[in-house]
Design an enzyme around this catalytic site. Sequence first.
Site, PDB file in Angstrom:
ATOM      1  CB  SER A  37     -11.258  53.646  -2.475  1.00 39.74           C
ATOM      2  OG  SER A  37     -11.586  53.839  -3.648  1.00 39.74           O
ATOM      3  CE  LYS A  40     -12.950  50.556  -5.371  1.00 37.51           C
ATOM      4  NZ  LYS A  40     -12.344  51.710  -6.053  1.00 37.51           N
ATOM      5  CG  ASP A  57       3.571  51.562   2.707  1.00 37.52           C
ATOM      6  OD1 ASP A  57       3.192  51.320   3.098  1.00 37.52           O
ATOM      7  OD2 ASP A  57       3.229  51.890   1.447  1.00 37.52           O
TER       8      ASP A  57
END
Length: 554
Positions: free
Chosen positions: A292, A317, A303
Amino acid sequence: MTNKNKIIILLLSIIMIGGVFFSFNIKNDKLFAIAKNLDIFASVIRELDSYYVDDIDPEELVTIGINAMLEELDPYTEYIPEENSDDFRMMTTGEYAGVGALIGNRIGTNMILMPYKGFPAQAGGLRIGDELLKVDSIDVREMGTPDISKLLKGPANTEVSIKVKRGDDTLAVNITRKKIVISNVPYYGMIDNETGYIKLTDFTTNAAADVRKALLDLKGQGATKMVLDVRDNPGGILKEAVEIVNLFIPKGKEVVKTKGKLASVNAVYKTEKSPVDKDIPLVVLINERSASASEIVAGALQDYDRAVLVGRKTFGKGLVQSTIPLSYNSQVKVTTAKYYIPSGRLIQAIDYSQKDEEGQGRTIPDSLRNEFKTKGGRIVRDGAGIEPDNLIATRSYAPITYSLVARGLVFDFANSFSRKHAEIAGPREFNVSDELYQEFVLWLKDKEYDYTTRVEKTIEDLEKYAEKEKYFEEIKNEIAQLKKSVNHNKEQDLVTFKSEIKDALKDELISRYYYQEGIVETSLDSDEDIQESLKVLSSHDQYAMLLKANSKKK
């Protein structure tokens, strides 16, 4: 008014309101179906209460029914009755009033597993391994852990009496409950002269502030490289994850967006402040239990090519939950959206809208995973959590080590040792000497810890299949010889696997004197993932190569 009457009146009220509402929307099949089935559900409860041979508890039956319904959706959509509200609040805020100790059941015994340093349980003298006998006047030996936890909690500044068994002694301790605030960062420190380390275990309220404080302190101590450890971190508050990413990337950058069925849950979360340090070389440690919010932090930093991720693939998740208040102070936590990190990928690994023959959500196959690119052009993929830039294999342990730990023998020896020795060296100085190890081996002499090795299990399976397929008579002599050759020797295994058993002993012994912080600190010099992080950070070329486009495997 009794709880039973409250439940029935509530259900009837819902149906009456639903009936008025749905009478104007009769063409809407879904809404009509909801009204019809609510009516049926209330009727069943009402008739059971009237006709069932024994007394029923309508509140319990309704709760079971609600939970069964929600289990059909996903593991994260859940009903929170009024009596569980405090536990839910503690999970999201990290705050509660109590004694400040983790309790649990080890080998059938309720006991203290970890008193948190600086809180009433530790200050009052409770230790790891103390067997819980009574809380106030209530015998808790046969009670479940959640029920004992409720007895220990209570208003701040109220007193609770706890009776425990420690070895052969029985002790009664009076403790004054206090407001407990569990830090999201149980430990931070310098691994070496250049590298700072931050252990982040939760994303409750103030997680970002805890990390910020640690980061600034470590930089003040001379840290020019940083390791952020989110292994085993189950996640928590989304806003805290965004702010932690913001510590390392500039203002105005997208960290995560949420998309759901309702426009109200669609949102884009961007960094809003200037970073603490946007250039410091950074490693983020992840594993299969990082979930999460942990995945948002790791994934967003990946990223933006801002950090090298070391460890193992995360849990996967990518679902967002919102808490909706219900009647009578109950709540329902509902999955309302999915989150997408800056490259555009969704990291959810299981599709709960597609169930297998056993009713379980389906894992997203590799053929359906999509490719995305980081800011610098590295290829990353969705549908399976966050994959590390530098993969570290899961450490495996010998069967004897598993047996000694699982049977509580390492735990019990640490308890016995700590009752005889008032202190040991610090977490990074202490080592299990050969003399201490031999003391443990002698202590094991009258203990049961037999086990089956993997090779022995394989031979057992071979024997079963040979008998089933009528080959046993032909190969029974060979099987007997194999059994004789690999029959394990516990005494020899204690020698062969001495090093890893020592590691297990060290962790348990350190915890008795230095608690949760000590366990983390002692791992800095032996943890394989941390050591690999140091290698990555020590080589500018390797660090740069891992962040270079096309360096990620498809």
